[in-house]
Structure formats: structure tokens, C-alpha cells
Design an enzyme around this catalytic site. Sequence first.
Site: not given
Ligand code: GCO
Length: 440
Positions: A351, A167
Site C-alpha cells: 500500500e 497492519e
Molecule cells: C491501511 C489500510 C487501508 C487504509 C489506508 C489509508 O491498511 O491502513 O490498509 O485500509 O484505508 O491505509 O488510511
Amino acid sequence: MRIFRSSFPEGFVFGAATAAYQIEGASFGGAGSCHWDTFAATPGNVLRAEDGARACDHYHRWPEDLDLVRDGGFDAYRFSTSWARVMPEGRGAPNQEALDFYDRLVDGMLERGLKPYHTLYHWDLPSALADLGGWTNADSPKWFGDYAEVISGRIGDRVASTATINEPWCVAWLSHFLGHHAPGLRDIRAAARAMHHILLAHAEAMERLRGLGLGNLGIVLNFTPAEPASDTPADLAATARQDAIANRWFIEAIAKGSYPEEALEGMAPHLPEGWQDDLGRISAPIDWLGVNYYTRGLIQQGEGPWPQISDAEGRRAKTQMGWEIYPEGLSGLLQRLSREFVGDLPLYVTENGMAWNDRIENGACFDPERIDYIDRHLSAALAALDCGANLKGFFYWSLLDNFEWAFGYERRFGLIHVDFDTFARTPKASYHELRSALGK
Ligand code: GCO
């Protein structure tokens, strides 16, 4: 659940995801300070002033956690390694205890028949490098390349895939312009530099890992499809700016070697000199793309200087994060990525998940909201496959309730409930449901 493993093509990968700082316990095993430790030590940054010092105590409980991944019927486990654990000062001599830990962790996955999906950077920048400006420093890509070589030199022979950065929008924009994540800056010049250097860091790591002879390399991007709150020209223009900064900047650089005009409009004066010359390296081929998807954004014209973006209130049901539940956004996103950017490059949903105020009652945790969320997002993934997206896998975020960054331990994303006093793990109803859907 209405969805089963057999609904998906043969070989489709199902996994669960975590990240080092959110679960391991950063005070163990000789890890150096990272910028999340210092961000959390500053009053007002993290809900209830919590930090990652102990987290889920995964550093000591990883065998139990990997057993739970295996017993949940998953094929793969997505994890990250901590830069500050591997190199406590960010550069120089690695911490042998850390290398041995990740070595055992990867072997532990293989022993349980799980494919290791490794992420090199999930936000734990060593404080010693933050002192030097972190991602705003033009040397940061090289520092990252050195770290990548050390850790992948140790475990790269056994992982199924490696992602460079998790990200980059959160690393750069959310953290240097919006100030919500470490280092908590609100500075257009710092943000523009981080937006560029994080992509150069990706490029540098790709080159170093290819140099080690490693394959199946990619990057994980988060996307929040931007939809206009109204059809006024001002809201439509704000939506286009939001889409350029949050959704197009990284994938356009990687897939096409350019930055979107609507973002350059405000960022170009602040980018490092000669940035155009780096786009060739940044757009070197990747082997797969990871897509993190949670919700959409409803966008309207905002106040003040560029980029004048503000979020409007959506009317859909929301999760504990206040994020609208919007599964159709996932199928639209996967189709858009295939059509506009990556063609038939393999895609993974790396994710997707939701936070809820889950509680243990009579020894069990009943979370029908999450079961429904997963079911609807898996259906959306299937719809994208039907429309020709080359989707190869789906990872639920997250395996465990964990340190949810600025929201501390209050927001629970896990398939497995964690009691943060005793560290007891209790699989939720969603874990059991998914397990039977996956055929265990
Ligand atoms: C994200 C993150 C996670 C967060 C999830 C929820 O990549 O934003 O990889 O670390 O915990 O997205 O907010």
C-alpha cells in the site's frame, strides 16, 4: 510521470489494492455483523456517522471494477476476504453465498489476466467474536486459523499469494490503546494482549495454510518511520519508544523471535502469561513481506503514563489526511528492513497512496497532486532497488474511493472516483497517467 514500467526490473509486479469492508457493502450476501458495523453505529466514532453497509457496492459491481484494474495496465489485484461474510457467526458453518462470491471474484481476476493477491484479515472481525473479547481472547488465533482454512481451502489453489493479517499495529495498538478504530478501546492490558494474539493468529494461519500445501505466504505490516522533533534526550527516547511499538514490534518478532526492549518496558506486565514460549511459532519463516507506507512520524515526549509519546507538527506539504508527503521515507524504510531484519526476503509495497478532496468537473477528475505523489514514491522505490532492497512489486492504495474507516467516505484515496449516491465510477487523471506509464 517520469517513471515507466521499463524503469523497473523485468517481472516487477504493479497492482492496485482494496479491502473487503471498505468496498463490498457489508449488508449484502448474508454477511454477519462485524465490529466495524457496531463501531460505526456508535455516535462520534465515524465522520458523518457513515458505515460500510453499501460502501462502493462492489459486491454487485465487481466485474466492472476488475475490468478497470485490467484496463489500467495492472498485473495484480490485492483484495481481502471478509471473515464476517465467510463465517457470519465467526465460527461454525460458512456462508455458501460468500464462498461462491469469492470463488467467482478470483476466477474473474484470472480471466482478466490479473494475479490475485489475497489478504485474509483486513479488519472485519465478526461481532460474535468481538462479544467474546475479540483479539484479547486467547482463543482468537485458533478461531482465525479455522476461518483461514475455510476460505483458503476454497480459493487458495488459484491465488498468487496470501497475506495473513493486514497492519497488525492498527488491529492491536490503534484499536485497543489509541481507540481510533474498532473496537475503540483505550486499555493497556487489552492492547498488549492484542499485540501478541494477532501475531499468534498470523502463526496459526501460516501453519494451517502450509498444512493445506499452499505457498507464497506472508504478512502485511505498516511502517511509519519515527523521526525526533528535536535532539533533546526526552524526544530521542520518545522516538525510540514509538519506533519500538509501531515499527519494530511485529517485524522483530517475525524475523528474530523477540520483542523490542523499549516496548516491553511498558507492555510486559500486561502480556499473556507464557508469551515467550510463543515466539518460536511466530518467527516461523514467511515467503515475502508486505510493506504499507504513507508518511513519517515526527515524535516528541508526551504527557502522562508510559509510553509518553506525542506527535509534533511536520512542515512538509500534507495530504487530505494531514499526513506529510515524504517519499524519501519509503526508500529509507525498504533499505532498513533489508539491512536490519529480512535480508533478501522478497518485499512488496502493498500500500502507498494519498487522499485528496477530488471532485468531478465536466465529467472528469483532475488530480495532479496524486500523479506527483505516485511518481515520487515510485522513484523512492527505485532508489531502494538500486541500493539492493529485494523489492518485487508495488500496489497503489486504493483502486477506488472507499470507506476510509473513521473518516467515512470523505477521504478519497482512489485512482477511480466513486459517486456514493449513484455508485458511478470515473477514472481520475492519475489512473490514466499510471496506465500510460505501465504501457497500456
Ligand atoms: C491501511 C489500510 C487501508 C487504509 C489506508 C489509508 O491498511 O491502513 O490498509 O485500509 O484505508 O491505509 O488510511
